[in-house]
Design a protein around this motif. Sequence first.
Motif, PDB file in Angstrom:
ATOM      1  N   TYR A 125     -44.795  -9.788 -17.623  1.00  0.00           N
ATOM      2  CA  TYR A 125     -43.590  -9.783 -16.801  1.00  0.00           C
ATOM      3  C   TYR A 125     -43.537 -10.971 -15.844  1.00  0.00           C
ATOM      4  O   TYR A 125     -42.461 -11.317 -15.353  1.00  0.00           O
ATOM      5  N   CYS A 183     -48.806  -8.118 -13.826  1.00  0.00           N
ATOM      6  CA  CYS A 183     -47.788  -7.163 -14.255  1.00  0.00           C
ATOM      7  C   CYS A 183     -47.592  -7.384 -15.752  1.00  0.00           C
ATOM      8  O   CYS A 183     -46.880  -8.306 -16.163  1.00  0.00           O
ATOM      9  N   GLU A 184     -48.257  -6.559 -16.547  1.00  0.00           N
ATOM     10  CA  GLU A 184     -48.290  -6.767 -17.991  1.00  0.00           C
ATOM     11  C   GLU A 184     -48.021  -5.460 -18.729  1.00  0.00           C
ATOM     12  O   GLU A 184     -48.361  -4.373 -18.240  1.00  0.00           O
ATOM     13  N   TYR A 208     -46.865  -8.263 -23.456  1.00  0.00           N
ATOM     14  CA  TYR A 208     -45.736  -8.818 -22.705  1.00  0.00           C
ATOM     15  C   TYR A 208     -46.187  -9.048 -21.265  1.00  0.00           C
ATOM     16  O   TYR A 208     -46.761  -8.155 -20.642  1.00  0.00           O
TER      17      TYR A 208
END
Length: 254
Positions: free
Chosen positions: A242, A181-182, A240
């Motif tokens: 998650y 999950c990025e 980012y």
Amino acid sequence: MLIEDVKKQMTTPLGAPAYPKGPYFFHNREYLNIVYRTDLDSLRKIVPEPLEIEEPLVKFEVMYMPDVTGLGAYTECGQVIPVSFNGEKGEYLHAMYVDNHPAIAVGREASAYPKKLGAPKLFIDSDTLVGTLDYGSLRVANATMGFKHEPLDIRIAREELTRPTFMLKIVPDFNGKQKVCELVKTEISDLTIHGAWTGPARLQLFEHVLAPMADLPVREIVHASHILTDLILAAPSVVYDYLAEEKAAAGVKR
């Protein structure tokens, strides 16, 4: 097939892979872009943190690609939202509908493009540039623009197409949880613009539960463009993660 040979493969099925290895060159890629004002509350429901909404704007885009290395010819349609991330302005790619399986497969597997199967079209109807999207047998979007009414400054056209694009990369694990999950970022590179125009435009969005473009309703048309290009899409990079805290707690290295 030997283990070492399996490890060299990019996708399945092994005897007939879903798509060839890139890079992918786009020749004569044609854009219809309509920027419109929408409801801020509607945007807040769908734009993921840590992205920040700049203005209550959405770009509806239809792209016809007649010549893509390894993938053939296809059309895409989607919604893009102006955002910022750590002070960097860019666009969040919310949803895409595509009529070509290799393009869907490589976009989702090798990158993070939010692609689903749809039936978008881009064509000229008399003196009007028309973009449509059907999902199954139902119409989801009608976009019209006056055909080549006014030249668009090439610098403005280039700025429209080269903003950083942010996307979500989500891959499920076999246990039903998220394995990846990025938030990733990509940009267009090696862009050549063959022509760019602007003019009057209209956009209609129709309610559909599985193609919910109308969840971002059209309140006002702000800008429209028609751009012809050659380009390459750069590989995405992760900005980012998650799941970073969970991975750190479990001692997992990325």
